[in-house]
Design a protein around this motif. Sequence first.
Motif, PDB file in Angstrom:
ATOM      1  N   UNK A 193       4.730   0.857  16.782  1.00  0.00           N
ATOM      2  CA  UNK A 193       4.701   0.560  18.203  1.00  0.00           C
ATOM      3  C   UNK A 193       4.491  -0.921  18.493  1.00  0.00           C
ATOM      4  N   UNK A 194       3.475  -1.477  17.848  1.00  0.00           N
ATOM      5  CA  UNK A 194       3.001  -2.814  18.229  1.00  0.00           C
ATOM      6  C   UNK A 194       4.104  -3.868  18.320  1.00  0.00           C
TER       7      UNK A 194
ATOM      8  N   UNK B 190       6.398  -3.746  21.506  1.00  0.00           N
ATOM      9  CA  UNK B 190       5.845  -4.008  22.836  1.00  0.00           C
ATOM     10  C   UNK B 190       6.374  -5.296  23.425  1.00  0.00           C
ATOM     11  N   UNK B 191       6.576  -6.313  22.585  1.00  0.00           N
ATOM     12  CA  UNK B 191       7.066  -7.563  23.159  1.00  0.00           C
ATOM     13  C   UNK B 191       8.375  -8.023  22.535  1.00  0.00           C
TER      14      UNK B 191
ATOM     15  N   UNK C 160      10.605  -4.086  24.437  1.00  0.00           N
ATOM     16  CA  UNK C 160       9.971  -3.707  25.699  1.00  0.00           C
ATOM     17  C   UNK C 160      10.231  -2.225  25.973  1.00  0.00           C
TER      18      UNK C 160
END
Lengths: 285, 330
Positions: free
Chosen positions: A212-213, A216-217, A220
């Motif tokens: 996931x991490x 996130x950026x 998105x």
Amino acid sequence: MSPADRLYARRRFKNVLALVLASAATAFGLFWLVWILWTTVSMGITHLNWALFTRMTPPPGDSGGLLNAFFGSAVMSLLAIVMGTPVGIAAGTFLAEYVNHRKLGTVIRFVNDILLSAPSIVLGLFVYTLVVKTMGHFSALAGAIALGFIVLPVVVRTTDEMLRLVPSQMREAALSLGIPQWKVTTQILYRASLSGILTGVLLALARISGETAPLLFTALNNQYWTTNILQPMANVPVVIFQFAMSPYDAWQALAWAGAFIVTMFVLLLSLFARLVLLRNKVSND
Amino acid sequence: MSNSNSLSAEFASVPLGEDARTRGDGRADRLFRWTVTAAGIFVLVSLSAAALSMLWGGREAFHTFGWKFFTSTDWDPVQHKFGALVAIYGTLITALIAMIIAVPVSLGIAVFLTEAAPRWIRTPVASAIELLAGIPSIIYGMWGLFVLAPKLAEHVYPWINDHLGKLPLAGPLFTGPPLGLGMLTAGLVLGIMVIPFISSVMREVFLTVPARLKESAYALGSTTWEVVWDIVLPYTRSAVIGGIFLGLGRALGETMAVTFVLGNAHDLSASLLMPGNSIAATIANEFTEADSDIYLSSLIALGFVLFIVTFIVLAIAKLMLMQLQRREGK
């Protein structure tokens, strides 16, 4: 009781105590495993339905499915594998066949092992500054590159290890027939270590499926269906994260269903990967 | 001169087709070598590129706040004041709690799986423990938030408050509202997550201890525990420490699980029951909300700090593990 008897009794007691504690530690570990799996399965199954696979992620408070998220995850994972595997196999070949006992080989192995256990969020930040900032916006491509950096060290390591397991007589026999090294490597050594390398790729796929991490950026999220990899794309882990943290029941239900599917996929995939390796070991013996 | 002439004459007698093939093979060999070398160098470069890119991204924060970035507890997006101390403290404390839980448990599991358990049970139990490592970290986070935290808040933390909270020195650590979320919960979840990593390294290195060493000790009348403590552990010491550091590296950088259960509060508090923050959780929570350049830069600077810390920890782990391998003659 003589002093010797007392000493003996004390040693026996210490031994039994240690073994009981060791068993308790194992029970402690298994206890969490059962609890976590039970939660995932029981919460997941109650929220499982067909709409998951046929409908898009809903707006707040509404019901819906995870179709776009599944599609996005599949696209990004596939792209990551397609990008990470060839580079990983080539680098693993370099380590095992060209610089095996040299300093450069030791250094690259060292760096690769660090890359292997480096926090994935750090790789996500790296890809953010590398790709997202350059392109000016989030995109599925950036997400796939971030995942590719997680695939890479896994494939490098398994390729390296599997090639080194191939007996050197095989190389020598082939080279003595006058076969050039690249053909020896691609047509003989790769064939001998194919199942091992495949296991590595499958394990890498299992690892990025729940990651996931870094997404996130980079990737998105996207509430809508898109097939454009230059745009932000929905993906299961980030959707789970967002929906689980939300106050809406319908969103949380989707998060549990997604969590169940991801967990089952990852566990079955790693089981299957191990079977591939095991079957090959048996047939080689 | 005549020598080289005769040599070239000899080459000339080789049929043209084979000569071209030899040259083609040579070219392909060089191309292949360059390709794999480039890939190898790519691995080497990507790690340093990751470090440099984050140093570059964080330069504004480092430049603006200087050393105060590491000592300040401010985290104020409105006034553009950022300090990393709360996040660094949270990262270290949760990792420490995780290690306090995971190291003895992992040792116990490794001892159970290599010395104590009946043979038929070893492989299935070992695979089950390794399943723990396969569960995605976001699942740990959800479970921690929705299942574990309420249970802890209801049953465990009130008890801790009542009993451990009264201790003379350590008391303040264990007093606080039983929210369920906080440092202790995060540490516990992290501990569970790293158990499979540490225990599988320990189990593997325990299996490398030569049987004759252990058998000699048993023959002298040692108990199983004495064999473990006096023979197995000293023999594998460096690798065991390496395994522990490997787990520590994981615990420091773990993001999603911690993000769920840490509570996301930028306050420094003595109590382990209070919500806190960690480097990874701060980045995960706030990155997409960062609305100013200095905010974004501070978050990337945090990432750089995390990278350096985990790099050092993992490098120590790797060096420790290599020591045993060297003695094994591998």
